[in-house]
Design an enzyme around this catalytic site. Structure first.
Site, short mmCIF file in Angstrom:
data_model
loop_
_atom_site.label_atom_id
_atom_site.label_comp_id
_atom_site.label_asym_id
_atom_site.label_seq_id
_atom_site.Cartn_x
_atom_site.Cartn_y
_atom_site.Cartn_z
N LYS A 10 31.05 47.61 38.14
CA LYS A 10 32.40 48.09 38.31
C LYS A 10 33.57 47.21 37.63
O LYS A 10 34.43 47.58 36.62
CB LYS A 10 32.65 48.16 39.98
N ASN A 11 33.27 45.93 37.86
CA ASN A 11 34.45 45.09 37.79
C ASN A 11 34.55 44.59 36.09
O ASN A 11 35.48 43.81 35.87
CB ASN A 11 34.22 43.75 38.58
N ARG A 81 44.09 48.47 42.77
CA ARG A 81 44.63 47.44 42.21
C ARG A 81 44.44 47.17 40.82
O ARG A 81 45.26 46.62 40.11
CB ARG A 81 44.22 46.23 42.88
N CYS A 105 42.13 47.88 47.93
CA CYS A 105 41.36 47.65 49.13
C CYS A 105 42.69 47.01 50.09
O CYS A 105 43.20 46.15 49.75
CB CYS A 105 40.30 46.78 48.96
N ARG A 110 47.04 40.39 48.48
CA ARG A 110 46.63 40.46 47.18
C ARG A 110 48.12 40.64 46.06
O ARG A 110 48.03 41.56 45.41
CB ARG A 110 45.99 41.74 46.87
N PRO A 111 48.44 39.48 46.00
CA PRO A 111 49.82 39.41 44.99
C PRO A 111 49.48 39.35 43.66
O PRO A 111 48.20 39.38 43.27
CB PRO A 111 50.44 38.23 45.49
N ASP A 113 51.47 37.66 41.56
CA ASP A 113 52.31 36.62 40.74
C ASP A 113 51.82 35.80 39.70
O ASP A 113 52.43 35.22 38.72
CB ASP A 113 52.72 35.79 42.10
N LEU A 114 50.35 35.77 39.78
CA LEU A 114 49.84 35.02 38.80
C LEU A 114 49.82 35.52 37.33
O LEU A 114 50.05 34.85 36.10
CB LEU A 114 48.49 34.46 38.93
N ASP A 292 32.67 39.57 47.43
CA ASP A 292 32.49 40.77 47.32
C ASP A 292 30.97 41.14 48.26
O ASP A 292 30.55 42.40 48.40
CB ASP A 292 32.25 41.73 45.98
N VAL A 314 38.43 33.46 49.62
CA VAL A 314 38.91 33.96 48.50
C VAL A 314 40.07 34.86 48.82
O VAL A 314 41.17 34.75 48.55
CB VAL A 314 37.77 34.52 47.76
N ARG A 384 33.83 54.19 45.77
CA ARG A 384 34.80 53.74 44.57
C ARG A 384 33.93 52.60 43.78
O ARG A 384 34.31 52.17 42.83
CB ARG A 384 35.92 52.97 45.15
C1 UD1 Z 1 38.53 40.95 41.22
C2 UD1 Z 1 37.55 41.87 41.57
C3 UD1 Z 1 37.27 41.93 43.06
C4 UD1 Z 1 36.69 40.76 43.49
C5 UD1 Z 1 37.85 39.60 43.30
C6 UD1 Z 1 37.53 37.98 43.49
C7 UD1 Z 1 37.95 43.56 39.91
C8 UD1 Z 1 38.45 45.04 39.64
N1 UD1 Z 1 37.86 43.27 41.25
O1 UD1 Z 1 39.87 41.38 42.25
O2 UD1 Z 1 36.30 42.81 43.47
O3 UD1 Z 1 36.90 40.57 44.96
O4 UD1 Z 1 37.93 39.64 41.85
O5 UD1 Z 1 36.28 37.89 42.77
O6 UD1 Z 1 37.42 42.76 38.95
N2 UD1 Z 1 45.81 36.27 43.74
C9 UD1 Z 1 47.00 35.65 43.77
N3 UD1 Z 1 48.03 36.13 42.69
C10 UD1 Z 1 47.69 36.83 41.76
C11 UD1 Z 1 46.01 37.11 41.58
C12 UD1 Z 1 45.52 36.74 42.85
O7 UD1 Z 1 47.53 34.90 44.78
O8 UD1 Z 1 48.53 37.02 40.86
C13 UD1 Z 1 44.68 35.74 44.89
C14 UD1 Z 1 44.42 36.93 45.54
O9 UD1 Z 1 45.27 37.39 46.55
C15 UD1 Z 1 43.10 36.58 46.21
C16 UD1 Z 1 42.66 35.80 45.04
O10 UD1 Z 1 43.68 35.14 44.30
O11 UD1 Z 1 43.36 36.01 47.42
C17 UD1 Z 1 41.67 36.28 44.39
O12 UD1 Z 1 42.06 37.39 43.66
P1 UD1 Z 1 41.43 37.67 42.22
O13 UD1 Z 1 40.45 36.96 41.56
O14 UD1 Z 1 42.62 37.98 41.23
O15 UD1 Z 1 41.04 39.10 42.43
P2 UD1 Z 1 41.15 40.42 41.74
O16 UD1 Z 1 41.17 40.35 40.07
O17 UD1 Z 1 42.24 41.32 42.27
#
Ligand code: UD1
Length: 403
Positions: A10-11, A81, A105, A110-111, A113-114, A292, A314, A384
């Site tokens: 999926k990812n 997302r 989810c 889940r911001p 900002d990055l 996950d 995470v 999903r």
């Molecule tokens: C992806 C996966 C999800 C998996 C996650 C972590 C997809 C579609 N989804 O989600 O299944 O659980 O990786 O392996 O690939 N964060 C920030 N700011 C940002 C982005 C992220 O603070 O701009 C934080 C998130 O809130 C979280 C952490 O970083 O606490 C990890 O998030 P991230 O690695 O970005 O996960 P996703 O890409 O959303």
């Protein structure tokens, strides 16, 4: 013993569809899982101007369906997302993107900002009004970006943006998940100039990308879920079509718990005759234990002998499913991001609710092992991320039906 074939990841599938926005040429994707998140990303890129045809057997052709649009529909970003990840490709192609802030989810704030910080470093102007991000950039500029956290989505989004930027982008502290590497492999086939080192991803921007044919990697989370199904039910399951190397952390923990594993390059067989032993896990970015698989693992440990500890590092709130496991008879206490599990001998079926994909998978596992019938409400979340889970489990001998 039952056999099950791993679906495509999926990812890896979701960013692959988003990456097709980077070119006007046809893109052919293989091994796409039949899950509703894929339906959502297809609806998203179709709304943005692509035409997507399902050719059968998990193969999809993506072509231009009209002019590329800059505005993502709210209803699609709201329910997933990952659809936010189109911001990078759109900005790179059109110099403008209008994207509502994402939903998905319910596992923490889940911001994004990055993502936004990185795009700003590359010269994008970003405004946020009433929950909608409006980003503009005449042409993105290659720059050095340091990610405060190795976010999977931000790494993927910024790599896609950088493929068409002017000059070289260096992303340090990037995510190194297999799905990120799979996206890079696809982008390289499209003509992107990307180099990897231990701590950095370097992308030299090019003027345009071409089409590509790409088979995405197998889903390590789905595979892991079926191995845990063998573990929790005391059965034997062979998961075929996996990449064993992607499952190192889970394999180590299953072995520590006493599960018999037969490991080949592209298949893993788990069998479990005795009650498993408690183990401790801490979720981390890859190659650490995947967040996950945290919920499915907790379901498994709820029946293991002894006390296990799970630490979620995470996401800030990924324990909502624990209240449901407790309703099934599990003995679990949570303090902040730590769950202390005391294994019980039996779970008892009852009515529970799935709050997200992995919570739903955990409840299915618990329900398979529980005495009596378990009814899972909101089971649509599970679709999903899992292709045809009811039939796959039925073929393995489970008694499960969808009502
Ligand atoms: C992806 C996966 C999800 C998996 C996650 C972590 C997809 C579609 N989804 O989600 O299944 O659980 O990786 O392996 O690939 N964060 C920030 N700011 C940002 C982005 C992220 O603070 O701009 C934080 C998130 O809130 C979280 C952490 O970083 O606490 C990890 O998030 P991230 O690695 O970005 O996960 P996703 O890409 O959303």
């Amino acid at each position: 013993m039952g056999r099950v074939r791993a679906q495509g990841a999926k990812n890896a599938a979701l960013p692959a569809f988003a990456a097709s926005l980077l070119t006007d040429k046809p893109v052919l994707l293989h091994r796409i899982p039949a899950i509703s998140d894929v339906t959502t990303i297809i609806a998203m890129i179709t709304a943005l101007g692509k035409r997507v045809d399902a050719l059968g057997g998990g193969t999809f052709r993506i072509e231009n369906g009209g002019r590329l649009k800059r505005e993502a529909p709210y209803e699609l970003v709201r329910c997933m997302r990952a659809s936010f990840f189109v911001i990078g490709p759109l900005l790179a192609r059109l110099g403008e993107a209008i994207i509502p802030l994402p939903g998905g989810c319910t596992i923490g704030s889940r911001p994004v900002d990055l993502h936004l910080k990185g795009l700003r470093v590359m010269g994008a102007e970003i405004e946020q009004r009433q929950g909608i991000i409006h980003a503009t950039a005449e042409r993105l500029q290659g720059r050095s970006i340091y990610l405060d956290y190795p976010s999977v989505g931000a790494t993927e989004d910024l790599i896609m943006a950088a493929t068409l930027a002017a000059g070289e982008t260096r992303i340090s502290n990037p995510a190194g998940e297999p799905e990120v590497l799979d996206l890079i492999a696809m982008l390289q086939k499209m003509g992107a100039q990307i180099e990897l080192s231990d701590s950095e991803i370097r992308v030299a921007g090019v003027k345009e990308l071409t089409g590509a044919e790409h088979e995405i990697i197998p889903d390590r989370i789905e595979a892991g879920t079926y191995l845990l199904a063998a573990g929790i039910t005391g059965g034997a399951v062979e998961v075929e079509g996996t990449i064993t190397n992607h499952l190192t952390a889970l394999i180590a923990k299953l072995q520590e718990a006493g599960i018999e594993l037969q490991i080949k390059d592209e298949s893993i067989t788990a069998s479990n005759e005795e009650r498993s032993q408690a183990v401790d896990i801490e979720t981390m970015p890859y190659p650490g234990f995947s967040t996950d698989l945290q919920a499915p693992m907790a379901a498994f440990l709820a029946l293991a002998r002894g006390k296990s500890m799970i630490k979620e590092t995470v996401f800030e709130s990924r324990f909502a499913y624990i209240a449901e496991l407790i309703r099934l008879g599990a003995d679990i206490q949570t303090i902040g991001r730590t769950a202390n599990i005391t294994g019980v001998e039996h779970l008892n079926g009852t009515q529970v609710r799935a709050a997200d994909i992995r919570a739903g998978a955990a409840l299915i596992l618990a329900g398979l092992a529980a005495e009596g019938e378990t009814q899972i409400e909101d089971a649509g979340h599970i679709d999903r991320g899992y292709t045809d889970i009811v039939n796959k489990l039925t073929a393995l001998g489970a008694q499960i039906e969808r009502r």
